[in-house]
Write a protein that holds these residues in place. Structure first.
Motif, mmCIF file in Angstrom:
data_model
loop_
_atom_site.group_PDB
_atom_site.id
_atom_site.type_symbol
_atom_site.label_atom_id
_atom_site.label_comp_id
_atom_site.label_asym_id
_atom_site.label_seq_id
_atom_site.Cartn_x
_atom_site.Cartn_y
_atom_site.Cartn_z
ATOM 1 N N LYS A 43 -10.840 -23.833 -0.650
ATOM 2 C CA LYS A 43 -12.252 -23.923 -1.043
ATOM 3 C C LYS A 43 -12.616 -22.824 -2.044
ATOM 4 O O LYS A 43 -13.599 -22.934 -2.773
ATOM 5 N N TYR A 44 -11.814 -21.748 -2.060
ATOM 6 C CA TYR A 44 -12.069 -20.676 -3.015
ATOM 7 C C TYR A 44 -11.589 -21.040 -4.417
ATOM 8 O O TYR A 44 -12.120 -20.567 -5.415
ATOM 9 N N GLY A 45 -10.543 -21.841 -4.482
ATOM 10 C CA GLY A 45 -9.936 -22.215 -5.750
ATOM 11 C C GLY A 45 -8.526 -22.700 -5.499
ATOM 12 O O GLY A 45 -7.958 -22.487 -4.424
ATOM 13 N N SER A 46 -7.931 -23.329 -6.488
ATOM 14 C CA SER A 46 -6.616 -23.945 -6.288
ATOM 15 C C SER A 46 -5.447 -23.002 -6.574
ATOM 16 O O SER A 46 -4.295 -23.341 -6.303
ATOM 17 N N TRP A 47 -5.745 -21.821 -7.123
ATOM 18 C CA TRP A 47 -4.685 -20.866 -7.456
ATOM 19 C C TRP A 47 -4.888 -19.533 -6.739
ATOM 20 O O TRP A 47 -6.021 -19.079 -6.567
ATOM 21 N N ALA A 48 -3.767 -18.925 -6.360
ATOM 22 C CA ALA A 48 -3.770 -17.561 -5.824
ATOM 23 C C ALA A 48 -2.885 -16.701 -6.717
ATOM 24 O O ALA A 48 -1.773 -17.103 -7.065
ATOM 25 N N ILE A 49 -3.382 -15.534 -7.097
ATOM 26 C CA ILE A 49 -2.592 -14.597 -7.898
ATOM 27 C C ILE A 49 -2.189 -13.431 -7.001
ATOM 28 O O ILE A 49 -3.024 -12.866 -6.290
ATOM 29 N N ILE A 50 -0.907 -13.092 -7.035
ATOM 30 C CA ILE A 50 -0.377 -12.070 -6.131
ATOM 31 C C ILE A 50 0.440 -11.060 -6.923
ATOM 32 O O ILE A 50 1.425 -11.425 -7.581
ATOM 33 N N ASP A 126 -7.984 -22.245 -11.935
ATOM 34 C CA ASP A 126 -9.056 -22.068 -10.954
ATOM 35 C C ASP A 126 -8.584 -21.070 -9.890
ATOM 36 O O ASP A 126 -8.154 -21.443 -8.802
ATOM 37 N N VAL A 127 -8.665 -19.783 -10.235
ATOM 38 C CA VAL A 127 -8.174 -18.731 -9.336
ATOM 39 C C VAL A 127 -9.211 -18.457 -8.249
ATOM 40 O O VAL A 127 -10.343 -18.078 -8.535
ATOM 41 N N GLY A 128 -8.802 -18.653 -7.007
ATOM 42 C CA GLY A 128 -9.712 -18.433 -5.892
ATOM 43 C C GLY A 128 -9.373 -17.216 -5.063
ATOM 44 O O GLY A 128 -10.228 -16.656 -4.384
ATOM 45 N N ILE A 129 -8.099 -16.786 -5.121
ATOM 46 C CA ILE A 129 -7.664 -15.661 -4.293
ATOM 47 C C ILE A 129 -6.833 -14.694 -5.134
ATOM 48 O O ILE A 129 -5.956 -15.110 -5.892
ATOM 49 N N MET A 174 -14.608 -15.461 -10.631
ATOM 50 C CA MET A 174 -15.080 -15.632 -9.255
ATOM 51 C C MET A 174 -16.601 -15.506 -9.196
ATOM 52 O O MET A 174 -17.276 -16.260 -8.490
ATOM 53 N N ILE A 175 -17.121 -14.549 -9.941
ATOM 54 C CA ILE A 175 -18.576 -14.368 -9.977
ATOM 55 C C ILE A 175 -19.245 -15.591 -10.600
ATOM 56 O O ILE A 175 -20.284 -16.060 -10.125
ATOM 57 N N LYS A 176 -18.615 -16.120 -11.634
ATOM 58 C CA LYS A 176 -19.186 -17.269 -12.336
ATOM 59 C C LYS A 176 -19.312 -18.483 -11.422
ATOM 60 O O LYS A 176 -20.326 -19.194 -11.444
ATOM 61 N N LYS A 177 -18.291 -18.722 -10.604
ATOM 62 C CA LYS A 177 -18.341 -19.887 -9.706
ATOM 63 C C LYS A 177 -18.879 -19.534 -8.318
ATOM 64 O O LYS A 177 -18.964 -20.388 -7.440
ATOM 65 N N LYS A 178 -19.211 -18.245 -8.120
ATOM 66 C CA LYS A 178 -19.840 -17.753 -6.893
ATOM 67 C C LYS A 178 -18.971 -17.945 -5.647
ATOM 68 O O LYS A 178 -19.484 -18.178 -4.550
ATOM 69 N N LYS A 179 -17.673 -17.806 -5.831
ATOM 70 C CA LYS A 179 -16.776 -17.841 -4.678
ATOM 71 C C LYS A 179 -15.424 -17.268 -5.076
ATOM 72 O O LYS A 179 -15.043 -17.287 -6.244
ATOM 73 N N GLY A 180 -14.725 -16.758 -4.071
ATOM 74 C CA GLY A 180 -13.429 -16.143 -4.308
ATOM 75 C C GLY A 180 -13.141 -15.113 -3.235
ATOM 76 O O GLY A 180 -14.036 -14.696 -2.498
ATOM 77 N N ALA A 181 -11.890 -14.715 -3.141
ATOM 78 C CA ALA A 181 -11.490 -13.719 -2.146
ATOM 79 C C ALA A 181 -10.513 -12.742 -2.781
ATOM 80 O O ALA A 181 -9.583 -13.152 -3.482
ATOM 81 N N ILE A 182 -10.736 -11.454 -2.538
ATOM 82 C CA ILE A 182 -9.848 -10.405 -3.048
ATOM 83 C C ILE A 182 -9.306 -9.625 -1.859
ATOM 84 O O ILE A 182 -10.071 -9.117 -1.036
#
Length: 207
Positions: A43-50, A126-129, A174-182
């Motif tokens: 729900k945060y986004g389809s991509w995670a960057i690690i 679409d980076v969510g995490i 993340m701010i633009k789409k108002k969701k995300g996790a760090i």
């Protein structure tokens, strides 16, 4: 009430408050680990960057996120390890996820260059995490005044500056789409002891 009874009452009260605090922390841990509903990470986004994604916790999280159906952007300094980790994820999860790699050695380039490379890598994704897992530690325990300047520079660049610049690159979307996790990976060395004298700089950078 005499003075002795007063101090006894204060001591009992403080002890009760302390016990309640420990009990609350324990129950909160039980809730987080065993009872809290699983979050729907996509729900945060389809991509995670690690970052730090080819070893240890970072690599484990890459596999875990892939198992949840998230596409993975691996960030690391070793191209061979990145390629190997990417292949392992694809082999395990087949066509369910996409994997991209970006080579960044945070010890050798400026913060602005780190930010630029990350921005280029996530353009259109679409980076969510974001998981800031990269870290440099002491090769062996030593007091602060014994840490050589090159090691000190590497720890600060990777653990502090690298984390800051990668976050700076990712957070606008993340701010633009108002969701995300760090998620910032810390270290037990920051909580095991009030002071960790033999790994002072590392503990401070991973607090």
């Amino acid at each position: 009430m005499n003075l002795q009874d007063f101090f006894l009452a204060v001591t009992i009260t403080l002890g009760f408050i302390k016990i309640c605090k420990y009990l609350f922390n324990f129950l909160n841990w039980i809730w987080i680990v065993f009872l809290r509903p699983t979050k729907q990470l996509k729900k945060y986004g389809s991509w995670a960057i690690i970052t730090g994604s080819t070893d240890g916790i970072g690599k484990a999280m890459a596999f875990e996120f892939a198992s949840k159906g998230l596409n993975i952007l691996l960030v690391g300094r070793n191209p061979l390890k990145l390629e190997t980790t990417s292949k392992e994820i694809i082999d395990k999860h087949g066509g369910n996820v996409k994997v991209k790699c970006v080579v960044i050695d945070m010890q050798d380039i400026s913060g602005k260059e780190i930010m630029k490379r990350v921005e280029e890598a996530i353009d259109g994704l679409d980076v969510g995490i974001l998981v800031n897992g990269a870290g440099v530690a002491y090769p062996y325990a030593r007091y602060f005044h014994e840490v050589d300047l090159d090691l000190m520079d590497s720890i600060i660049k990777v653990n502090v500056e690298g984390t800051t610049w990668v976050t700076k690159a990712v957070i606008p979307s993340m701010i633009k789409k108002k969701k995300g996790a760090i998620i910032n990976i810390g270290s037990g060395s920051t909580v095991v002891l009030p002071s960790y004298p033999l790994v002072t700089l590392y503990a401070a950078s991973k607090a």
